[in-house]
Motif scaffolding. Sequence first.
Motif, PDB file in Angstrom:
ATOM      1  N   ASP A  72      -7.231  32.597  -2.063  1.00 32.45           N
ATOM      2  CA  ASP A  72      -6.688  31.243  -2.082  1.00 32.45           C
ATOM      3  C   ASP A  72      -6.152  30.998  -3.489  1.00 32.45           C
ATOM      4  OD1 ASP A  72      -6.320  28.664  -0.684  1.00 32.45           O
ATOM      5  OD2 ASP A  72      -7.637  27.908  -2.259  1.00 32.45           O
ATOM      6  N   MET A  73      -4.841  30.881  -3.613  1.00 30.30           N
ATOM      7  CA  MET A  73      -4.187  30.809  -4.910  1.00 30.30           C
ATOM      8  C   MET A  73      -4.153  29.374  -5.436  1.00 30.30           C
ATOM      9  SD  MET A  73      -1.017  33.528  -4.550  1.00 30.30           S
ATOM     10  CE  MET A  73      -0.024  32.484  -3.461  1.00 30.30           C
ATOM     11  N   GLY A  74      -4.542  29.196  -6.684  1.00 23.06           N
ATOM     12  CA  GLY A  74      -4.502  27.870  -7.286  1.00 23.06           C
ATOM     13  C   GLY A  74      -5.301  26.867  -6.492  1.00 23.06           C
ATOM     14  N   SER A  75      -6.585  27.140  -6.284  1.00 23.64           N
ATOM     15  CA  SER A  75      -7.392  26.391  -5.316  1.00 23.64           C
ATOM     16  C   SER A  75      -7.503  24.905  -5.618  1.00 23.64           C
ATOM     17  CB  SER A  75      -8.797  26.992  -5.219  1.00 23.64           C
ATOM     18  OG  SER A  75      -8.737  28.307  -4.727  1.00 23.64           O
ATOM     19  N   GLY A  76      -7.509  24.518  -6.882  1.00 23.24           N
ATOM     20  CA  GLY A  76      -7.616  23.098  -7.206  1.00 23.24           C
ATOM     21  C   GLY A  76      -8.896  22.499  -6.658  1.00 23.24           C
ATOM     22  N   ALA A  77      -8.761  21.530  -5.770  1.00 25.15           N
ATOM     23  CA  ALA A  77      -9.917  20.906  -5.129  1.00 25.15           C
ATOM     24  C   ALA A  77     -10.454  21.726  -3.952  1.00 25.15           C
ATOM     25  CB  ALA A  77      -9.556  19.503  -4.648  1.00 25.15           C
ATOM     26  N   GLY A  78      -9.800  22.859  -3.657  1.00 26.11           N
ATOM     27  CA  GLY A  78     -10.307  23.742  -2.606  1.00 26.11           C
ATOM     28  C   GLY A  78      -9.561  23.699  -1.295  1.00 26.11           C
ATOM     29  N   PHE A  79      -8.427  23.027  -1.275  1.00 28.86           N
ATOM     30  CA  PHE A  79      -7.645  22.943  -0.036  1.00 28.86           C
ATOM     31  C   PHE A  79      -6.508  23.968  -0.076  1.00 28.86           C
ATOM     32  CE2 PHE A  79      -9.096  18.510  -0.946  1.00 28.86           C
ATOM     33  CZ  PHE A  79     -10.058  18.443   0.039  1.00 28.86           C
ATOM     34  N   PRO A  80      -6.396  24.859   0.912  1.00 32.79           N
ATOM     35  CA  PRO A  80      -7.213  24.957   2.133  1.00 32.79           C
ATOM     36  C   PRO A  80      -8.373  25.946   2.049  1.00 32.79           C
ATOM     37  CG  PRO A  80      -5.343  26.393   2.372  1.00 32.79           C
ATOM     38  CD  PRO A  80      -5.223  25.762   0.987  1.00 32.79           C
ATOM     39  N   GLY A  81      -8.464  26.722   0.948  1.00 30.86           N
ATOM     40  CA  GLY A  81      -9.382  27.851   0.931  1.00 30.86           C
ATOM     41  C   GLY A  81     -10.835  27.509   1.155  1.00 30.86           C
ATOM     42  N   ASN A 102      -8.554  26.266 -13.979  1.00 26.17           N
ATOM     43  CA  ASN A 102      -9.114  25.089 -14.625  1.00 26.17           C
ATOM     44  C   ASN A 102     -10.641  25.112 -14.485  1.00 26.17           C
ATOM     45  OD1 ASN A 102     -10.185  22.198 -14.562  1.00 26.17           O
ATOM     46  ND2 ASN A 102      -8.115  21.851 -15.332  1.00 26.17           N
ATOM     47  N   ASN A 103     -11.347  25.163 -15.618  1.00 20.83           N
ATOM     48  CA  ASN A 103     -12.802  25.326 -15.575  1.00 20.83           C
ATOM     49  C   ASN A 103     -13.524  24.152 -14.927  1.00 20.83           C
ATOM     50  OD1 ASN A 103     -13.067  27.916 -16.753  1.00 20.83           O
ATOM     51  ND2 ASN A 103     -12.732  27.056 -18.790  1.00 20.83           N
ATOM     52  N   LYS A 104     -13.019  22.935 -15.109  1.00 16.01           N
ATOM     53  CA  LYS A 104     -13.659  21.778 -14.500  1.00 16.01           C
ATOM     54  C   LYS A 104     -13.520  21.816 -12.983  1.00 16.01           C
ATOM     55  CE  LYS A 104     -13.225  18.650 -18.453  1.00 16.01           C
ATOM     56  NZ  LYS A 104     -12.662  17.366 -18.960  1.00 16.01           N
ATOM     57  N   LYS A 105     -12.333  22.179 -12.506  1.00 23.70           N
ATOM     58  CA  LYS A 105     -12.147  22.300 -11.064  1.00 23.70           C
ATOM     59  C   LYS A 105     -12.960  23.466 -10.506  1.00 23.70           C
ATOM     60  CE  LYS A 105      -7.610  20.103 -11.017  1.00 23.70           C
ATOM     61  NZ  LYS A 105      -6.146  20.256 -10.775  1.00 23.70           N
ATOM     62  N   ALA A 106     -13.056  24.546 -11.283  1.00 24.49           N
ATOM     63  CA  ALA A 106     -13.870  25.682 -10.853  1.00 24.49           C
ATOM     64  C   ALA A 106     -15.333  25.266 -10.707  1.00 24.49           C
ATOM     65  CB  ALA A 106     -13.736  26.831 -11.844  1.00 24.49           C
ATOM     66  N   ALA A 107     -15.815  24.416 -11.618  1.00 21.72           N
ATOM     67  CA  ALA A 107     -17.190  23.918 -11.510  1.00 21.72           C
ATOM     68  C   ALA A 107     -17.379  23.089 -10.244  1.00 21.72           C
ATOM     69  CB  ALA A 107     -17.532  23.086 -12.748  1.00 21.72           C
ATOM     70  N   PRO A 124     -12.369  31.829 -12.184  1.00 23.72           N
ATOM     71  CA  PRO A 124     -11.670  30.916 -13.102  1.00 23.72           C
ATOM     72  C   PRO A 124     -10.642  31.654 -13.961  1.00 23.72           C
ATOM     73  CG  PRO A 124     -13.839  31.426 -13.965  1.00 23.72           C
ATOM     74  CD  PRO A 124     -13.735  32.118 -12.629  1.00 23.72           C
ATOM     75  N   ILE A 125      -9.654  32.229 -13.317  1.00 30.29           N
ATOM     76  CA  ILE A 125      -8.596  32.977 -13.982  1.00 30.29           C
ATOM     77  C   ILE A 125      -7.268  32.634 -13.328  1.00 30.29           C
ATOM     78  CG2 ILE A 125     -10.040  34.914 -14.732  1.00 30.29           C
ATOM     79  CD1 ILE A 125      -9.257  36.428 -12.249  1.00 30.29           C
ATOM     80  N   ARG A 126      -6.200  33.091 -13.936  1.00 28.76           N
ATOM     81  CA  ARG A 126      -4.875  32.891 -13.359  1.00 28.76           C
ATOM     82  C   ARG A 126      -4.658  33.866 -12.206  1.00 28.76           C
ATOM     83  NH1 ARG A 126      -1.035  30.308 -16.327  1.00 28.76           N
ATOM     84  NH2 ARG A 126       0.578  31.770 -15.622  1.00 28.76           N
ATOM     85  N   LYS A 133      -9.567  42.301  -9.907  1.00 29.11           N
ATOM     86  CA  LYS A 133     -10.939  41.835  -9.725  1.00 29.11           C
ATOM     87  C   LYS A 133     -11.314  41.593  -8.273  1.00 29.11           C
ATOM     88  CE  LYS A 133     -10.825  39.487 -14.212  1.00 29.11           C
ATOM     89  NZ  LYS A 133     -11.733  40.419 -14.896  1.00 29.11           N
ATOM     90  N   LEU A 134     -10.333  41.541  -7.376  1.00 31.96           N
ATOM     91  CA  LEU A 134     -10.600  41.067  -6.019  1.00 31.96           C
ATOM     92  C   LEU A 134     -10.660  42.158  -4.962  1.00 31.96           C
ATOM     93  CD1 LEU A 134      -8.382  37.837  -5.941  1.00 31.96           C
ATOM     94  CD2 LEU A 134     -10.743  38.125  -6.720  1.00 31.96           C
ATOM     95  N   GLY A 135     -10.164  43.324  -5.233  1.00 27.22           N
ATOM     96  CA  GLY A 135     -10.141  44.356  -4.211  1.00 27.22           C
ATOM     97  C   GLY A 135      -9.067  44.080  -3.164  1.00 27.22           C
ATOM     98  N   LYS A 136      -9.221  44.686  -2.011  1.00 27.22           N
ATOM     99  CA  LYS A 136      -8.216  44.542  -0.958  1.00 27.22           C
ATOM    100  C   LYS A 136      -8.253  43.137  -0.369  1.00 27.22           C
ATOM    101  CE  LYS A 136      -6.691  46.429   3.485  1.00 27.22           C
ATOM    102  NZ  LYS A 136      -6.989  47.377   4.588  1.00 27.22           N
ATOM    103  N   ILE A 137      -7.090  42.527  -0.272  1.00 31.37           N
ATOM    104  CA  ILE A 137      -6.949  41.187   0.290  1.00 31.37           C
ATOM    105  C   ILE A 137      -6.220  41.276   1.626  1.00 31.37           C
ATOM    106  CG2 ILE A 137      -5.860  38.925  -0.027  1.00 31.37           C
ATOM    107  CD1 ILE A 137      -8.261  39.373  -1.837  1.00 31.37           C
ATOM    108  N   ASP A 138      -6.774  40.624   2.651  1.00 33.47           N
ATOM    109  CA  ASP A 138      -6.161  40.632   3.982  1.00 33.47           C
ATOM    110  C   ASP A 138      -5.161  39.496   4.162  1.00 33.47           C
ATOM    111  OD1 ASP A 138      -7.880  42.777   4.881  1.00 33.47           O
ATOM    112  OD2 ASP A 138      -9.476  41.282   5.058  1.00 33.47           O
ATOM    113  N   ALA A 139      -5.432  38.363   3.526  1.00 36.18           N
ATOM    114  CA  ALA A 139      -4.602  37.181   3.748  1.00 36.18           C
ATOM    115  C   ALA A 139      -4.614  36.303   2.503  1.00 36.18           C
ATOM    116  CB  ALA A 139      -5.094  36.394   4.960  1.00 36.18           C
ATOM    117  N   VAL A 140      -3.507  35.589   2.306  1.00 37.13           N
ATOM    118  CA  VAL A 140      -3.329  34.720   1.150  1.00 37.13           C
ATOM    119  C   VAL A 140      -3.048  33.312   1.650  1.00 37.13           C
ATOM    120  CG1 VAL A 140      -1.891  34.220  -0.867  1.00 37.13           C
ATOM    121  CG2 VAL A 140      -2.431  36.595  -0.270  1.00 37.13           C
TER     122      VAL A 140
END
Length: 213
Positions: A72-81, A102-107, A124-126, A133-140
Amino acid sequence: MVQNIPKGFFPDSGFVSRETSGKLVVYADLVRKWQARINLISPKTLPDVWERHVLDSLQLFRLRPEPLNWLDMGSGAGFPGLVTAICLAEKGHGWVNLVESNNKKAAFLRQVILETGARASVHPIRVEDARTKLGKIDAVSARALASLSDLLSYAAPYAQDNPSIEMWLHKGLDYLGEVRSARDLWCFDLVEHQSLAQDGSAILQISNLSQHT
């Protein structure tokens, strides 16, 4: 407090359990509480966080409920991931990698995971730095992050690692223009899933991504 998914929102209402619905309520309440401290969502949408954000994001799990390994790219508040991760908890399989620099949003994301048992981890990275760091990804997935062209650019390295990868991208009323612009740079197969939350919006299912040569 909303106690469950409004009847009739989905044609197959009841496709998630009462337990999962309750966890989504917990999530929505946490958004409201944390919004006072950090800017998670647009303040004008806070009164409608359930329909504008939670239920809009829940459409993705309805379309793709299989237990995949998600980015889930740029999760922010977590929508939709994070919504997907909460729904996966009752399956006991699948995982969502929430990438939010963003560390505060990651918290905030970690707190929701703690309180709901969502099948997710927070990075908490770009997005550009997450690949190793993530290995094989099936869906984005991504929502309200960037233009379609930019999203495909972010996802392209993961498509190189896994040619069968799928991208599920929430887009607003101008999504057709974004698709036209993206096709100037990228080749891809596209399925448009019209939004049940907002007329004229869509979730774009993209596969077989490659760059024009």
